[in-house]
Design an enzyme around this catalytic site. Structure first.
Site, PDB file in Angstrom:
ATOM      1  N   CYS A  73       3.408  -5.249  -1.406  1.00  0.00           N
ATOM      2  CA  CYS A  73       2.851  -6.599  -1.294  1.00  0.00           C
ATOM      3  C   CYS A  73       3.905  -7.476  -0.619  1.00  0.00           C
ATOM      4  O   CYS A  73       5.039  -7.576  -1.115  1.00  0.00           O
ATOM      5  CB  CYS A  73       2.564  -7.089  -2.711  1.00  0.00           C
ATOM      6  N   CYS A 183       0.233  -8.989   5.354  1.00  0.00           N
ATOM      7  CA  CYS A 183      -0.295  -8.837   3.995  1.00  0.00           C
ATOM      8  C   CYS A 183      -0.901  -7.449   3.934  1.00  0.00           C
ATOM      9  O   CYS A 183      -1.588  -7.027   4.878  1.00  0.00           O
ATOM     10  CB  CYS A 183      -1.360  -9.903   3.738  1.00  0.00           C
TER      11      CYS A 183
HETATM   12  N1  DGL Z   1      -1.353  -7.831  -0.645  1.00  0.00           N
HETATM   13  C1  DGL Z   1      -0.563  -8.948  -0.769  1.00  0.00           C
HETATM   14  C2  DGL Z   1       0.443  -9.172   0.303  1.00  0.00           C
HETATM   15  O1  DGL Z   1       0.827  -8.240   0.954  1.00  0.00           O
HETATM   16  C3  DGL Z   1      -0.881 -10.085  -1.627  1.00  0.00           C
HETATM   17  C4  DGL Z   1      -2.016 -10.934  -1.252  1.00  0.00           C
HETATM   18  C5  DGL Z   1      -2.326 -11.910  -2.340  1.00  0.00           C
HETATM   19  O2  DGL Z   1      -2.486 -11.474  -3.481  1.00  0.00           O
HETATM   20  O3  DGL Z   1      -2.422 -13.100  -2.055  1.00  0.00           O
HETATM   21  O4  DGL Z   1       0.901 -10.279   0.504  1.00  0.00           O
END
Ligand code: DGL
Length: 259
Positions: A73, A183
């Site tokens: 993430c 993301c």
């Molecule tokens: N998958 C996430 C990222 O890479 C988080 C997105 C989120 O929960 O806002 O930032």
């Protein structure tokens, strides 16, 4: 040690895009994935909240004896990995937007980056951007609303298409030739993005780089799993298990767990 699992966590199902890269490169590694969908999106939360959630996920993975943790993430990496590394005695692999690759290769001297508010406002993101983008226009766009739609299984919806059009328009007007996906949920948007972007705009993400880094760090610690049988890839979700199963194409074990 080598037979212990690689732990992977994300605010939800997006980090499965990273799992898939890791699994393709390291098919014999056991993995445990935590989808913290109950608390998604992380992107609009404060730094302290993101740190607290990252600690919660890390401790659960450590209880499950993970040998290395992948913070799949960007939001959690850019806000919490420093503290995680200082607190726990296990190697951490993080993910950050691939700004450097885009900045080194752009011909138009304009690049776009689509990421969460938490990532774009982080110090780590600013430091990386300042380091590599001298003389380049960096078009930052918060992907407000994208993660919740993906979490609801509406990745290819008309609603998503209109959101993306809205976010891409100013970047295209600025003549970007690279779009950085900052993301881990966003690689699932690639089919739609290919429809919406002109051919010369290249899309990049950091998934393969994370998988390669995971392999390198496992090798460095002599943690690589050389056993080729009975590999287990387990997924835990505290949210919608059906959407997670679908995104994994029903190939892996998904369990509901409250964490
Ligand atoms: N998958 C996430 C990222 O890479 C988080 C997105 C989120 O929960 O806002 O930032």
């Amino acid at each position: 040690m080598s037979k212990q699992s690689i732990g992977i966590f994300d605010s939800g199902i997006g980090g499965t895009s990273i799992f898939k890269e890791i699994n393709a490169l390291l098919p014999h590694e056991n993995t445990i994935y935590l989808a913290d969908s109950k608390n998604a999106p992380y992107g609009n939360k404060s730094k302290d909240e993101i740190i607290a959630l990252s600690i919660k996920n890390t401790e659960l993975l450590l209880e499950k004896n993970c040998k290395l943790i992948v913070v799949a993430c960007n939001t959690a990496t850019t806000n919490a990995i420093k503290i995680l590394r200082e607190t726990y005695n296990v190697p951490f692999i993080g993910i950050e937007p691939a700004i450097k690759t885009a900045a080194l290769n752009t011909q138009t001297k304009a690049i776009g980056i689509l990421a969460t508010k938490g990532t774009l406002s982080s110090e780590l993101f600013h430091n990386t951007t300042d380091l590599y983008t001298n003389g380049i226009t960096v078009f930052e766009q918060i992907g407000e609303g994208i993660v919740p739609l993906i979490e609801e299984g509406k990745t290819n919806s008309a609603e998503m298409k209109s959101l993306l059009k809205l976010y891409l328009e100013p970047m295209l007007n600025a003549d970007i030739d690279y779009l950085v996906l900052g993301c881990t949920h966003y690689p699932y948007l690639i089919p739609l993005l290919l429809e919406l972007l002109p051919k010369h705009v290249k899309i990049i993400d950091s998934g393969l780089a994370v998988a390669k880094q995971t392999k390198a760090v496992l090798r460095q610690h002599e943690f690589l799993n050389i056993r080729t049988q009975n590999t287990k890839n387990i997924f835990y979700s505290n949210g919608n298990v059906t959407v997670l199963k679908t995104i994994l194409e029903h190939k892996f074990t998904v369990k509901a767990l409250d964490f």
